[in-house]
Motif scaffolding. Sequence first.
Motif, PDB file in Angstrom:
ATOM      1  N   LYS A 416      77.378   4.138  93.135  1.00 40.81           N
ATOM      2  CA  LYS A 416      76.561   4.000  91.967  1.00 40.81           C
ATOM      3  C   LYS A 416      75.307   3.002  92.264  1.00 40.81           C
ATOM      4  N   HIS A 417      75.026   2.444  93.448  1.00 38.64           N
ATOM      5  CA  HIS A 417      73.793   2.058  93.915  1.00 38.64           C
ATOM      6  C   HIS A 417      73.442   2.512  95.278  1.00 38.64           C
ATOM      7  N   SER A 467      62.666  -2.157 114.486  1.00 37.21           N
ATOM      8  CA  SER A 467      63.391  -3.177 113.896  1.00 37.21           C
ATOM      9  C   SER A 467      62.269  -4.200 113.066  1.00 37.21           C
ATOM     10  N   TYR A 468      62.647  -4.288 111.772  1.00 40.39           N
ATOM     11  CA  TYR A 468      61.685  -4.879 110.873  1.00 40.39           C
ATOM     12  C   TYR A 468      62.522  -6.155 110.425  1.00 40.39           C
ATOM     13  N   GLY A 469      61.809  -7.226 110.324  1.00 39.90           N
ATOM     14  CA  GLY A 469      62.497  -8.403 110.000  1.00 39.90           C
ATOM     15  C   GLY A 469      62.831  -8.330 108.305  1.00 39.90           C
ATOM     16  N   SER A 470      63.621  -8.864 108.160  1.00 39.01           N
ATOM     17  CA  SER A 470      64.196  -8.850 106.521  1.00 39.01           C
ATOM     18  C   SER A 470      64.595 -10.469 106.182  1.00 39.01           C
ATOM     19  N   ALA A 471      64.942 -10.414 104.895  1.00 40.10           N
ATOM     20  CA  ALA A 471      65.336 -11.831 104.315  1.00 40.10           C
ATOM     21  C   ALA A 471      66.910 -11.745 103.711  1.00 40.10           C
ATOM     22  N   VAL A 472      67.513 -12.806 103.735  1.00 44.35           N
ATOM     23  CA  VAL A 472      68.819 -12.893 103.211  1.00 44.35           C
ATOM     24  C   VAL A 472      69.030 -12.326 101.889  1.00 44.35           C
ATOM     25  N   TYR A 473      69.740 -11.256 101.640  1.00 47.18           N
ATOM     26  CA  TYR A 473      69.890 -10.497 100.608  1.00 47.18           C
ATOM     27  C   TYR A 473      71.426 -10.361  99.885  1.00 47.18           C
ATOM     28  N   THR A 474      71.363 -10.059  98.602  1.00 50.14           N
ATOM     29  CA  THR A 474      72.477  -9.746  98.002  1.00 50.14           C
ATOM     30  C   THR A 474      73.083  -8.268  98.221  1.00 50.14           C
ATOM     31  N   VAL A 475      74.373  -8.119  98.167  1.00 52.68           N
ATOM     32  CA  VAL A 475      74.793  -6.605  98.238  1.00 52.68           C
ATOM     33  C   VAL A 475      75.459  -6.405  96.768  1.00 52.68           C
ATOM     34  N   PRO A 476      75.069  -5.461  96.168  1.00 58.74           N
ATOM     35  CA  PRO A 476      75.767  -5.308  94.811  1.00 58.74           C
ATOM     36  C   PRO A 476      77.082  -4.491  95.130  1.00 58.74           C
ATOM     37  N   VAL A 479      77.349  -0.530  95.730  1.00 59.78           N
ATOM     38  CA  VAL A 479      77.068   0.205  97.027  1.00 59.78           C
ATOM     39  C   VAL A 479      78.586   0.800  97.588  1.00 59.78           C
ATOM     40  N   ILE A 480      79.831   0.203  97.187  1.00 56.51           N
ATOM     41  CA  ILE A 480      81.240   0.603  97.624  1.00 56.51           C
ATOM     42  C   ILE A 480      81.784   1.295  96.494  1.00 56.51           C
ATOM     43  N   LEU A 481      81.220   1.377  95.516  1.00 51.41           N
ATOM     44  CA  LEU A 481      81.819   2.320  94.347  1.00 51.41           C
ATOM     45  C   LEU A 481      81.172   3.727  94.341  1.00 51.41           C
ATOM     46  N   PRO A 482      82.059   4.719  94.860  1.00 52.13           N
ATOM     47  CA  PRO A 482      81.435   6.067  95.077  1.00 52.13           C
ATOM     48  C   PRO A 482      81.418   6.913  93.531  1.00 52.13           C
ATOM     49  N   TRP A 483      80.680   7.795  93.477  1.00 48.67           N
ATOM     50  CA  TRP A 483      80.643   8.831  92.503  1.00 48.67           C
ATOM     51  C   TRP A 483      81.940   9.785  92.732  1.00 48.67           C
TER      52      TRP A 483
END
Length: 621
Positions: A416-417, A467-476, A479-483
């Motif tokens: 769902k995300h 490889s591209y740098g990122s920043a600390v992120y939040t995971v909703p 992303v583990i809730l399937p359709w």
Amino acid sequence: MQKIFIVIQFLCLLFSGSLTGQTASYDLVIVGGTPGGIMAGIAAAREGKTSVILERTNNIGGLPVNGLGATDIATRGATTGLFREFVDGVLSYYIEKYGKNSEQVSVCNGGYHFEPHVAAIVIDRMLETEKDKITVFKQRQFDALSRNVERKDGVIKSIRIYNRETKKTEQYAGTVFIDATYEGDLGAAAGVPFSIGREGRNEYDEIGSGVLYKLWDSPELEGSTHAADNAVQAYNYRLCLTKNPENRILPQKPEGYKRSDYISLIDDVYLGRYAGSGILKVTPEMQQANKKYLLEGGEKTSIPGDPWGISKIINMVALPNGKTDANNQHLALISTDLPEENWKWPTANWEWRDKFAKRLEEYITGLLWFAQNDKELPEAFRMACQEWGFAKDEYLDNHHFPRQVYVREGRRLHGKHIFTANDALPVTREGRPPLYRSSITSSHYALDSHAVRKREKEKLALDGFFSYGSAVYTVPYEVILPWDVKNLLIPVPASATHVGFSTLRMEPCWMALGQAAGVAASVSIDRNIEPGQVNIEDVQEILLKGKTTLFYFSDMKINDPDFEIAQYMGLRGYLPGWMAELDKEIDPETSIIWMEKSGISFKPEKKSRREILRSIYTLIK
């Protein structure tokens, strides 16, 4: 003792239903003994739920127990919870065995670097503490066929598993099912839509998307079209090597040896070719001079930035006891990755996968043997490579070679995300990526993909390696809730684009997503609702009590007495910066913002941000 063990095994089989022909029932049915699946079971057990973990092989623990001993995390403290318990368990092991001032403790780097067998010991210890709630069955194969999933009205009722030892089919029922496979097999068989390959730039406007040629640390090269395709990033094995003669076994020429796979390495060595940005400054004259030097007995490359010896084909990170986590060399045009040949893996059956796994093992072993023995390579290069071999005290059941293919990416099930590269890149003034209030973990690693194609004529780089740098992120949570499937969670084959998945796919994040899946499943069972209907705050409350970081602050430890408060308020926008600064006196500007957000008036004179935040939290919670 052997008779007692046999009786215990018989009782376990009887309970599972494999001897009675009945369906075995659990609160959670977890397919895949990966760290994500294991942490799901442990998290659920701590909430009083039973689970069965069904693992196809004889070894649980996935990549950490199969060579990935240099933990892939860019910011320590970004991911905590059960992953942090694992890290602490590693550190405790080395302290207990060797002493706190030992070299092993120093090299283990706080518990983030570990030998394969130590990872297995720590995981076993974690499972042992929950043995009354978690059942682990090995040699249980799930085949990704719709007939192996009994589904009604969008709900999985049971699944069929092939017992590789008895050659019989077993049936397992559960309230919630968890796909913890690297491939996404359960979700696909249950009917969840999925993606394989690379999205084009036009789909999500992501950096690194589609067809891409790029040297390490260089701008994009000619030929980068960013067009979508079905290419899957390469797999390999994470080797455990050592140059300790007393614990070293040199690779032998494999039965399926193909010299043609490796001959391009000869010119790479002589001409000093490598896939880093420094190669752009290397002239043909420099390359010919290097070749002449090596042909005349030179001891090392003269090309700046060109790796030598085993480092030409393998990237190594030190592990305790003189061992290394040996991975694909990102500066190499030929290394332990085997691009293109793995493209079928995500949707292939296990017969095909097993054949590829054997091919990959022989390819890698052959590469090492070639580098150490082929007479067309410079003698000095061969001698340098011969310093290294397999650690003979690892993988005793598999001739000292890892048992698990490094499946960097399989199916990406649709949730769902859909997590994209843009979810890991800064968008705010403070430099944070998008804030998701439904966060189930924070995490941090680069956007990182391995090549999808073998070397191509006239190309300086391999397609797809970036490889591209990122920043600390939040995971909703989404992303583990399937359709389409109401009682399934997908913490390992999570919902993401190819580039977005390239940062989620690290084991610390997978462990955290698995923990969240176990908690969410437990909450849904307690409330008698579907996982998609749970109040995310109920899930987050349990995660926070387990010291899971949902919103990262660089100045806050998990043992801070107000850790849970800062996490809760951070997700609601009260603390947008990288530092919580709880003991700093609140300033007028912040006071106004907090009063507007909360609708609560207060007099902040000479009070700390901590004091004010506690008061607001108490009132709004």
